[in-house]
Design a protein around this motif. Structure first.
Motif, PDB file in Angstrom:
ATOM      1  N   SER A 116       0.528 -11.820  10.650  1.00 53.29           N
ATOM      2  CA  SER A 116      -0.358 -10.774  10.161  1.00 53.29           C
ATOM      3  C   SER A 116       0.476  -9.619   9.629  1.00 53.29           C
ATOM      4  O   SER A 116       1.477  -9.216  10.237  1.00 53.29           O
ATOM      5  N   ILE A 117       0.066  -9.095   8.467  1.00 48.11           N
ATOM      6  CA  ILE A 117       0.787  -8.024   7.791  1.00 48.11           C
ATOM      7  C   ILE A 117      -0.130  -6.817   7.654  1.00 48.11           C
ATOM      8  O   ILE A 117      -1.308  -6.963   7.350  1.00 48.11           O
ATOM      9  N   GLN A 118       0.409  -5.627   7.900  1.00 48.97           N
ATOM     10  CA  GLN A 118      -0.358  -4.396   7.751  1.00 48.97           C
ATOM     11  C   GLN A 118      -0.134  -3.809   6.362  1.00 48.97           C
ATOM     12  O   GLN A 118       1.005  -3.686   5.906  1.00 48.97           O
ATOM     13  N   ILE A 119      -1.223  -3.454   5.703  1.00 46.87           N
ATOM     14  CA  ILE A 119      -1.166  -2.923   4.341  1.00 46.87           C
ATOM     15  C   ILE A 119      -1.880  -1.585   4.317  1.00 46.87           C
ATOM     16  O   ILE A 119      -2.982  -1.446   4.863  1.00 46.87           O
ATOM     17  N   ALA A 146      -7.234  -3.699 -10.024  1.00 45.96           N
ATOM     18  CA  ALA A 146      -7.393  -2.687 -11.070  1.00 45.96           C
ATOM     19  C   ALA A 146      -6.061  -2.357 -11.732  1.00 45.96           C
ATOM     20  O   ALA A 146      -6.013  -2.081 -12.928  1.00 45.96           O
ATOM     21  N   PHE A 147      -4.970  -2.386 -10.953  1.00 50.41           N
ATOM     22  CA  PHE A 147      -3.647  -2.085 -11.489  1.00 50.41           C
ATOM     23  C   PHE A 147      -2.685  -3.170 -11.033  1.00 50.41           C
ATOM     24  O   PHE A 147      -2.249  -3.180  -9.877  1.00 50.41           O
ATOM     25  N   VAL A 148      -2.370  -4.086 -11.931  1.00 48.78           N
ATOM     26  CA  VAL A 148      -1.415  -5.140 -11.634  1.00 48.78           C
ATOM     27  C   VAL A 148      -0.010  -4.540 -11.664  1.00 48.78           C
ATOM     28  O   VAL A 148       0.286  -3.650 -12.467  1.00 48.78           O
ATOM     29  N   ASN A 149       0.851  -5.010 -10.738  1.00 53.00           N
ATOM     30  CA  ASN A 149       2.213  -4.500 -10.530  1.00 53.00           C
ATOM     31  C   ASN A 149       2.222  -3.133  -9.846  1.00 53.00           C
ATOM     32  O   ASN A 149       3.267  -2.482  -9.780  1.00 53.00           O
ATOM     33  N   LYS A 150       1.063  -2.722  -9.320  1.00 50.43           N
ATOM     34  CA  LYS A 150       1.020  -1.491  -8.526  1.00 50.43           C
ATOM     35  C   LYS A 150       1.771  -1.706  -7.216  1.00 50.43           C
ATOM     36  O   LYS A 150       1.684  -2.763  -6.591  1.00 50.43           O
ATOM     37  N   ARG A 151       2.497  -0.679  -6.768  1.00 46.95           N
ATOM     38  CA  ARG A 151       3.248  -0.762  -5.519  1.00 46.95           C
ATOM     39  C   ARG A 151       2.362  -0.321  -4.354  1.00 46.95           C
ATOM     40  O   ARG A 151       1.689   0.712  -4.429  1.00 46.95           O
ATOM     41  N   VAL A 152       2.393  -1.105  -3.286  1.00 44.99           N
ATOM     42  CA  VAL A 152       1.563  -0.854  -2.108  1.00 44.99           C
ATOM     43  C   VAL A 152       2.464  -0.888  -0.884  1.00 44.99           C
ATOM     44  O   VAL A 152       3.337  -1.757  -0.755  1.00 44.99           O
ATOM     45  N   LEU A 153       2.267   0.062   0.028  1.00 41.39           N
ATOM     46  CA  LEU A 153       3.059   0.118   1.253  1.00 41.39           C
ATOM     47  C   LEU A 153       2.632  -1.004   2.196  1.00 41.39           C
ATOM     48  O   LEU A 153       1.456  -1.157   2.511  1.00 41.39           O
ATOM     49  N   VAL A 154       3.619  -1.774   2.658  1.00 39.51           N
ATOM     50  CA  VAL A 154       3.368  -2.924   3.540  1.00 39.51           C
ATOM     51  C   VAL A 154       4.272  -2.796   4.752  1.00 39.51           C
ATOM     52  O   VAL A 154       5.434  -2.393   4.638  1.00 39.51           O
ATOM     53  N   ARG A 155       3.749  -3.138   5.924  1.00 37.97           N
ATOM     54  CA  ARG A 155       4.544  -3.135   7.145  1.00 37.97           C
ATOM     55  C   ARG A 155       4.675  -4.565   7.650  1.00 37.97           C
ATOM     56  O   ARG A 155       3.677  -5.226   7.920  1.00 37.97           O
ATOM     57  N   LEU A 156       5.938  -5.015   7.777  1.00 38.13           N
ATOM     58  CA  LEU A 156       6.221  -6.395   8.168  1.00 38.13           C
ATOM     59  C   LEU A 156       6.703  -6.451   9.609  1.00 38.13           C
ATOM     60  O   LEU A 156       7.495  -5.595  10.038  1.00 38.13           O
ATOM     61  N   PRO A 157       6.275  -7.457  10.378  1.00 33.79           N
ATOM     62  CA  PRO A 157       6.838  -7.648  11.722  1.00 33.79           C
ATOM     63  C   PRO A 157       8.228  -8.272  11.611  1.00 33.79           C
ATOM     64  O   PRO A 157       8.380  -9.392  11.137  1.00 33.79           O
TER      65      PRO A 157
END
Length: 325
Positions: free
Chosen positions: A209-212, A247-258
């Motif tokens: 599971s990944i947190q976004i 809506a925005f392709v290649n947009k950067r999104v903050l992701v938290r990985l275990p």
């Protein structure tokens, strides 16, 4: 009964006397270490809508950001030479039809003359050959016309899949060549693509599971694929997120990985008591409780309950008092 109720009230008012429901036994818990990285929203498939015919782009019906369906008409390319070739084939077809009608008439007269013995069978065979040759030539011209008609229909640029138009590198009125890209279509779903430092590669497991975090809201995704090739010291991975915005392709999104797990002591967040800027918990010692200063750490949600990590101040096995939740 009144005496029992009175005793219960007195016991509840006395500090140091606790009921079993108010105690929490401190024990080590397995906590997940999270690594914050940025992922890019990408289309699962990016397929170009190409020109099948060379010519002039007379009509362009889409622009960047438009949604299209499979087989939708995106643009129209016209090659004026094809119209000239169709006209030439039509003229040739009419000439052959006239020659064929004349040859068929000659064949009928030859058959009549053969019955009266005026002409020979050899001459009649020659007339039949002329008719067959003209019919075959006419069929060939009609086949050539169908080829040209198919080329004309290929001037229509169709969407290869359902999705969103990502790029339109041409403009109306431009000259395009066969195979040139008219529009780039992204579809079949969108996902997050990550580039994780290779030191964390061994901690990534497909299905985790990944947190976004996006626009202040938090949601979870699933680590769907980990690519085996490391490029520039980074591991590429894909994360599937339900209802991911495109809506925005290649947009950067903050992701938290275990990326790791560790053992730590945690207590319910309700057990913390803050006074004069310091944090305390009530710890039982025998039949009494004492107020002990602690150093809290990160907050966590364990099995749906808000917990806080205690860096120092309590030991495993001790019981702390939990306030009303």
């Amino acid at each position: 009964m009144r005496l029992i109720a009175l005793v219960a009230v007195v016991l509840a008012a006395l500090p140091g006397v606790l009921t079993a429901q108010e105690l929490y036994t401190v024990s080590p818990a397995s906590l997940t270490e999270w690594k914050a990285v940025y992922g890019r929203i990408e289309a699962r498939d990016q397929i170009p809508a190409r020109a099948r015919l060379g010519g002039t782009l007379k009509r362009l019906d889409v622009t960047e950001g438009d949604r299209v369906s499979t087989g939708q008409d995106l643009a129209r390319i016209i090659d004026d030479k094809l119209e000239f070739r169709l006209s030439a084939l039509d003229a040739r077809s009419e000439a052959l039809q006239s020659q064929l009608r004349n040859a068929e008439a000659e064949l009928e007269r030859g058959e009549a003359l053969l019955e009266r013995g005026v002409t020979t069978a050899q001459r009649l065979d020659a007339l039949r050959t002329d008719v067959n040759v003209l019919r075959n030539e006419l069929d060939g011209v009609q086949a050539d016309r169908r080829v040209i008609e198919q080329q004309v229909t290929e001037g229509t640029v169709l969407a290869p899949l359902e999705g969103r138009v990502l790029d339109v590198p041409v403009t109306e009125g431009a000259v395009v060549m066969p195979g040139e890209v008219v529009a780039m279509i992204g579809g079949n779903g969108f996902f997050l693509r990550l580039a994780v430092p290779e030191r964390h590669a061994n901690f990534l497991v497909e299905g985790d599971s990944i947190q976004i975090e996006e626009q202040g809201a938090s949601q979870s995704g699933t680590l769907a694929r980990i690519y085996p090739q490391i490029e520039n010291g980074r591991v590429v991975a894909d994360v599937e997120v339900p209802n991911l915005s495109d809506a925005f392709v290649n947009k950067r999104v903050l992701v938290r990985l275990p990326v790791a797990t560790r053992e730590a002591l945690v207590v319910p967040e309700k057990a913390l008591i803050t006074r004069a800027g310091l944090d305390y918990v009530e710890v039982t010692e025998g039949d009494e409780t004492i107020l002990r200063s602690v150093l809290p750490g990160q907050r966590h949600v364990i099995e749906g309950r808000d917990m806080v990590e205690i860096v120092t101040g309590v030991r495993a096995g001790e019981k702390v008092v939990v306030g009303d939740e």
